[in-house]
Design an enzyme around this catalytic site. Structure first.
Site, short mmCIF file in Angstrom:
data_model
loop_
_atom_site.label_atom_id
_atom_site.label_comp_id
_atom_site.label_asym_id
_atom_site.label_seq_id
_atom_site.Cartn_x
_atom_site.Cartn_y
_atom_site.Cartn_z
CG HIS A 356 29.19 -34.84 -17.90
ND1 HIS A 356 27.43 -35.48 -18.92
CD2 HIS A 356 28.98 -35.45 -16.70
CE1 HIS A 356 27.52 -36.22 -18.45
NE2 HIS A 356 27.65 -36.70 -17.34
CE LYS A 548 19.26 -28.05 -27.29
NZ LYS A 548 19.91 -29.49 -27.51
NE ARG A 549 22.86 -26.49 -19.10
CZ ARG A 549 23.95 -25.30 -19.46
NH1 ARG A 549 24.41 -24.62 -18.39
NH2 ARG A 549 24.72 -26.35 -20.18
CE LYS A 554 22.32 -27.02 -22.76
NZ LYS A 554 23.29 -27.69 -23.71
CB THR A 656 20.17 -36.88 -23.51
OG1 THR A 656 20.10 -35.93 -23.23
CG2 THR A 656 21.44 -37.39 -23.35
CE LYS A 660 16.02 -37.52 -22.91
NZ LYS A 660 16.35 -36.05 -21.81
#
Length: 814
Positions: A356, A548-549, A554, A656, A660
């Site tokens: 991952h 998100k985290r 990110k 993901t 969505k």
């Protein structure tokens, strides 16, 4: 299941309200109504589970056992009602009782047994496996507390226990008949009998593993599979002699120590004790799961392991369960007397590994000393695996090349020898998959190139997916109803059916209906925002969402720096032309991740200033929602106009959330990273906003030598915004409280290329602004995003796993 009417369901709910909970209609609390409803629905769930298990037992099915440290299940009542096709009838039954189902759904706590995408992916996969009628068991830990409940105090993240089980959980069933014993510590004895040696592990401590089963309901009459979560307890948890002697606390010491293992998801591993606990957690659930798999197999086949790999597949979801490889070797050799070669053949044909991440720090390693202390027998087995691999396979391929041996070795030599769990996972598995095409390509070329050369067929791709049952049908009922009307009601099983919507993308009537749904979803979210953070937002504004985290790669801070740049433009020119924008964040930072917590603090302080500045006319609002989780995502995603997917190219394996959001009609603003690339291919780049450095350009920039200070000095807007962090403009009386963000970029080399991508990001945001003002063009792109996300159904992902890795057959319940 037969025809279920509102009257039948109403009677069942009232029966449980009175007979199970001992209350009645006029007295019952909302929590009691929710519990009674769940209990009534559970009758149908358990009937499906019984039928499924009978079918699997009858056919002695091959099954996949999905090992994951995280399962981010969220709430189950709504999901189960939709999958059982009982949502509308339950709503009617409760209405006859004077209750509103939508309100009651809010009574359910999230099963927040995960941190982000990894755990939610596992949950989506279980949904799809049940829907597709594939035999599967999920295995994880029955955490008493999930990650943590996040609150803000003066803008700073505060962690509180996430007590999701305080008042019981109607969906889970304890299975004491399937308890397992897990060993830890101790020493290994070698015995010699008849010229052969046998290893005996004498543990220093044993822990009881108690299984709790959560049924996973497939869609529309499909199978009901199981998620089995292990709770840790002491074998002898109460010492009467110590208690009677006055040691009231010490009498329960062993129990407290044992229960710590399943107490909290991801304990802080900044300390040596924290590291030890995390290793024990990983071994605890993998050992219990292997023992459970063995129990099921030997019950049917005894000690004949010739059928094991034909009936058992085990998927390692990341490196957290990697210790399952030496554990299965130990069980086969030490407990069932297989020789090394036969045991290794079983192992390598049983395990597969999903990678991952490309981040080196996320590929787990453990110190040899810690491993030897906690798992002495497993370290011996790892040494043997490593020796045979290096001498028999690596030496044959690259004779005399010690450099490659050092790179491929499971043991990292040098100062502080360490066990590399990523290497162990690759060597011990027959297939290794990445989770998006670009990620899988980078796994081959950058992360594990020598393994790919050694085993050209081992490293493959399976692009991630999401379940449309939860992430469209359940969370966006208005849009689901519109799709039912214009496609057909079978689309939740076959998401490619949504392609029919593309023909309506320019239809004025359909555009109006589609965008009215988006507006109503934004109205709903505006109410949630008001309730949670007491800020009024305009549903007519662009809802720009990054959920998100919280992690540097990110790049929530890239988003923040752009917000600050917009604010400066408005301060300099109150007439600055821009469409009103609501920037919405949802993110938790790991408790020990100081900079991530500083970024959350900065977002909150900037939000305080901007949201209360009348001079900008409400053109910008900034919202940081507390305690981001699945149930909150289900409110955010249907309301999003813009989906922020802005990770540094090459750092996000897949994502993901991007799927969505796009499925629900948000336009992706993203880099060419992870699944963004495939989303842009499916929807068309003209229906996304792609910006920034590519993977190759990031590599080239690193090779050339990247100097963020040069960007800082050559771009006046960037310099002004970064310098703002050093002042007290957003933190009155406390200058420099936000300086760590500036330092991370300028002093630490801007590892994630925030400044390198800023101007391209800012330009892409201008394109977002311009397109949003063209209502027809925006509506067309939003509709096409929904229409073209069929590829990202987790059902497709599961079929790919079945074809390329697991080789399962479908067994619909009898």
């Amino acid at each position: 299941m037969g025809q279920v009417t509102a009257k039948i369901l109403k009677d069942k709910i009232l029966q449980h309200l009175r007979g199970s909970l001992g209350t009645y209609e006029e007295k019952a609390s909302p929590k009691a109504w929710w519990t009674a409803t769940a209990a009534a629905v559970n009758e149908y769930v358990m009937a499906g589970l019984t039928e499924t298990q009978k079918t699997h037992s009858k056919h002695d099915t091959r099954a996949v056992n999905y090992l994951s440290l995280e399962f981010l299940m969220g709430r189950l009542l709504s999901n189960n009602l939709h999958n059982l096709e009982l949502f509308d009838v339950t709503k009617e039954a409760l209405a006859e009782c004077g209750q509103d189902l939508t309100d009651l759904l809010e009574e359910e706590p999230d099963m927040a047994l995960g941190n982000g995408g990894l755990g939610r992916l596992a949950a989506c996969f279980l949904d799809s496996l049940a829907t597709l009628n594939y035999p599967a068991v999920g295995y994880g830990i029955h955490y008493e507390h999930g990650l943590f409940e996040q609150t803000f105090r003066d803008g700073r993240q505060i962690e509180r226990p996430d007590s999701w089980r305080d008042y019981g959980n109607p969906w889970e069933v304890v299975r004491p008949e399937s308890n397992q014993t897990v060993m830890l510590y101790g020493y290994v004895e070698t015995k010699y009998e008849d010229g052969k040696h046998k290893k005996i592990w004498h543990p220093g401590r044993t822990i009881k593993a108690i299984p709790w089963d959560i049924p996973i309901v497939g869609y529309a009459g499909s199978n009901v599979n199981i998620l089995r979560l292990w709770e840790s307890r002491a074998n002898d948890f109460f010492d009467w002699d110590v208690f009677n002697a006055g040691g009231y606390v010490d009498a329960q010491l062993e129990q407290a120590q044992a229960e710590t293992i399943s107490k909290v998801l991801y304990p802080n591993d900044e300390t040596e004790a924290g590291k030890e606990l995390r290793l024990i957690q990983q071994y605890f659930f993998t050992a219990a799961s292997i023992a459970d798999i063995m129990r099921r197999y030997t019950r049917a086949h005894g000690k004949d392991f010739s059928q094991f790999t034909k009936l058992i597949a085990i998927q390692l979801n990341d490196t957290h369960p990697a210790v399952a490889v030496p554990e299965l070797m130990r069980v086969l050799m030490d407990l069932h007397d297989l020789n090394w070669d036969d045991a290794w053949d079983v192992c390598t044909n049983t395990f597969a590994y999903t990678n991952h991440t490309l981040l080196p720090e996320a590929l787990e390693t453990w110190s040899v000393g810690l491993f030897e202390k906690v798992l002495p027998r497993h370290l011996e087995i790892i040494y043997e695996i490593n020796h045979r691999f290096l001498t028999e396979e690596v030496e044959k391929k690259w004779p005399g090349n010690d450099e490659i041996k050092a790179k491929l070795s499971i043991i990292q030599e040098g100062h502080g020898r360490r066990v590399r769990m990523g290497n162990l996972s690759v060597i011990g598995s027959h297939k290794v998959n990445g989770v998006a095409q670009i990620h899988s390509d980078l796994v081959k070329s950058d992360l594990f190139p020598e393994y790919n050369e050694l085993w050209p067929e081992k490293l493959i791709n399976v692009t991630n997916g999401i379940t449309p049952r939860r992430w469209l049908k359940a969370c966006n009922p208005r849009l689901s109803a519109l799709i039912d009307e214009h496609v057909d009601k079978e689309w939740p099983r076959d998401l490619y059916k949504l392609k029919k919507l593309a023909k309506l993308a320019t239809n004025a009537k359909f555009q109006k209906a589609y965008m009215e749904i988006k507006y109503q979803n934004k109205v709903d979210l505006a109410k949630v925002i008001k309730k949670l953070v007491d800020v009024d937002v305009d549903p007519n504004a662009i809802f720009d969402i990054q959920i998100k985290r919280l992690h540097e790669y990110k790049r929530q801070h890239l988003n923040l720096i752009h917000i600050m740049a917009l604010y400066r433009r408005l301060l300099a020119n109150p007439d600055y032309d821009m469409a009103p924008r609501v920037f919405i964040f949802g993110a938790k930072a790991a408790p020990g991740y100081a900079l991530a917590k500083d970024i959350i603090y900065a977002i909150n302080k900037v939000a305080d200033k901007i949201n209360n500045d009348p001079s900008i006319g409400g053109k910008i609002k900034v919202i940081m929602l507390p305690n981001y989780r699945v149930s909150l995502a289900e409110k955010l995603i249907p309301a999003a106009d813009v989906s922020e997917q802005i990770s540094t190219a090459g750092k996000e394996a897949s994502g993901t959330g991007n799927m969505k959001l796009a499925l629900n009609g948000a336009l992706t603003l993203g880099t060419l990273d992870g699944a963004n690339i495939e989303i842009a291919e499916e929807a068309g780049e003209e229906n996304c906003f792609i910006f920034g450095l590519t993977v190759d350009e990031v590599k080239a920039l690193n090779e050339k030598g990247y100097d963020p200070r040069a960007v800082y000095h050559n771009d006046s807007e960037i310099k002004e915004v970064l310098d703002w962090f050093d002042t007290d403009f957003f933190t009155p009386g406390h200058p420099g409280e936000l300086s760590s963000i500036k330092r991370s970029i300028l002093d630490d080399g801007d590892r994630y290329k925030v400044l390198a991508d800023f101007r391209a990001y800012s330009d892409a945001q201008l394109k977002v602004d311009a397109k949003y003002r063209d209502k027809k063009a925006w509506a067309k792109s939003a509709i096409i995003n929904t229409a073209t996300m069929g590829k990202f159904n987790s059902d497709r992902s599961m079929e790919d796993y079945v074809e390329r890795i697991w080789n399962l057959k479908k067994y619909p319940r009898s």
